[in-house]
Design a protein around this motif. Structure first.
Motif, PDB file in Angstrom:
ATOM      1  N   ASN A 158       0.906  -1.155   0.107  1.00  0.00           N
ATOM      2  CA  ASN A 158      -0.217   0.180  -0.061  1.00  0.00           C
ATOM      3  C   ASN A 158       0.784   1.344  -0.028  1.00  0.00           C
ATOM      4  OD1 ASN A 158      -2.281   1.678  -0.045  1.00  0.00           O
ATOM      5  ND2 ASN A 158      -2.816   1.289   2.069  1.00  0.00           N
ATOM      6  N   THR A 159       1.938   1.377   0.545  1.00  0.00           N
ATOM      7  CA  THR A 159       2.957   2.634   0.709  1.00  0.00           C
ATOM      8  C   THR A 159       3.614   2.485  -0.606  1.00  0.00           C
ATOM      9  OG1 THR A 159       3.320   1.876   3.062  1.00  0.00           O
ATOM     10  CG2 THR A 159       4.762   3.506   1.837  1.00  0.00           C
ATOM     11  N   ARG A 160       3.908   1.414  -1.123  1.00  0.00           N
ATOM     12  CA  ARG A 160       4.524   1.445  -2.552  1.00  0.00           C
ATOM     13  C   ARG A 160       3.635   2.354  -3.646  1.00  0.00           C
ATOM     14  NH1 ARG A 160       7.875  -3.374  -5.143  1.00  0.00           N
ATOM     15  NH2 ARG A 160       9.531  -2.101  -5.541  1.00  0.00           N
ATOM     16  N   LYS A 180       1.178   4.561  -3.088  1.00  0.00           N
ATOM     17  CA  LYS A 180       0.901   5.863  -2.412  1.00  0.00           C
ATOM     18  C   LYS A 180       2.157   6.709  -3.014  1.00  0.00           C
ATOM     19  CE  LYS A 180      -1.719   5.298   1.638  1.00  0.00           C
ATOM     20  NZ  LYS A 180      -1.640   5.539   2.997  1.00  0.00           N
ATOM     21  N   ILE A 181       3.401   6.025  -2.539  1.00  0.00           N
ATOM     22  CA  ILE A 181       4.711   6.846  -3.268  1.00  0.00           C
ATOM     23  C   ILE A 181       4.643   6.980  -4.743  1.00  0.00           C
ATOM     24  CG2 ILE A 181       7.173   6.490  -3.630  1.00  0.00           C
ATOM     25  CD1 ILE A 181       7.161   5.078  -0.671  1.00  0.00           C
ATOM     26  N   THR A 182       4.111   5.888  -5.571  1.00  0.00           N
ATOM     27  CA  THR A 182       4.089   5.895  -7.034  1.00  0.00           C
ATOM     28  C   THR A 182       3.201   7.111  -7.466  1.00  0.00           C
ATOM     29  OG1 THR A 182       4.710   3.723  -6.997  1.00  0.00           O
ATOM     30  CG2 THR A 182       3.803   4.551  -8.861  1.00  0.00           C
TER      31      THR A 182
END
Length: 90
Positions: free
Chosen positions: A2-4, A6-8
């Protein structure tokens, strides 16, 4: 994972925002007018492009050059203050 995502998404959004700002600034510069209200193509977006071929006589070219020596510096090839010296005087 999920964090990946958001960063993308943030990365892509920042790139798109940069492109939008860049395109906006370049289109503003191409729509500027000179003092007389006409547009032209030159390195200075406020100056219309003029060459010695645009004039019949040296005094005509000189008057244009004298009206704005910064815009029309290309009319004085040798930098002596006299525009289009090869044109006829009358």
């Amino acid at each position: 994972m999920n964090t990946r995502i958001k960063i993308t998404v943030l990365f892509i959004a920042s790139i798109l925002l940069g492109l939008i700002i860049s395109c906006s600034e370049s289109s503003d510069a191409s729509n500027t007018n000179d003092i007389s209200g006409s547009t032209g193509n030159s390195s200075n977006s406020n100056c219309p492009t003029k060459t010695c071929g645009d004039f019949k006589t040296q005094p005509q070219a000189q008057a244009t050059f004298d009206s704005n020596r910064t815009c029309y510096k290309s009319l004085d090839g040798d930098g002596n203050g006299r525009a289009c010296e090869s044109l006829p005087k009358k």
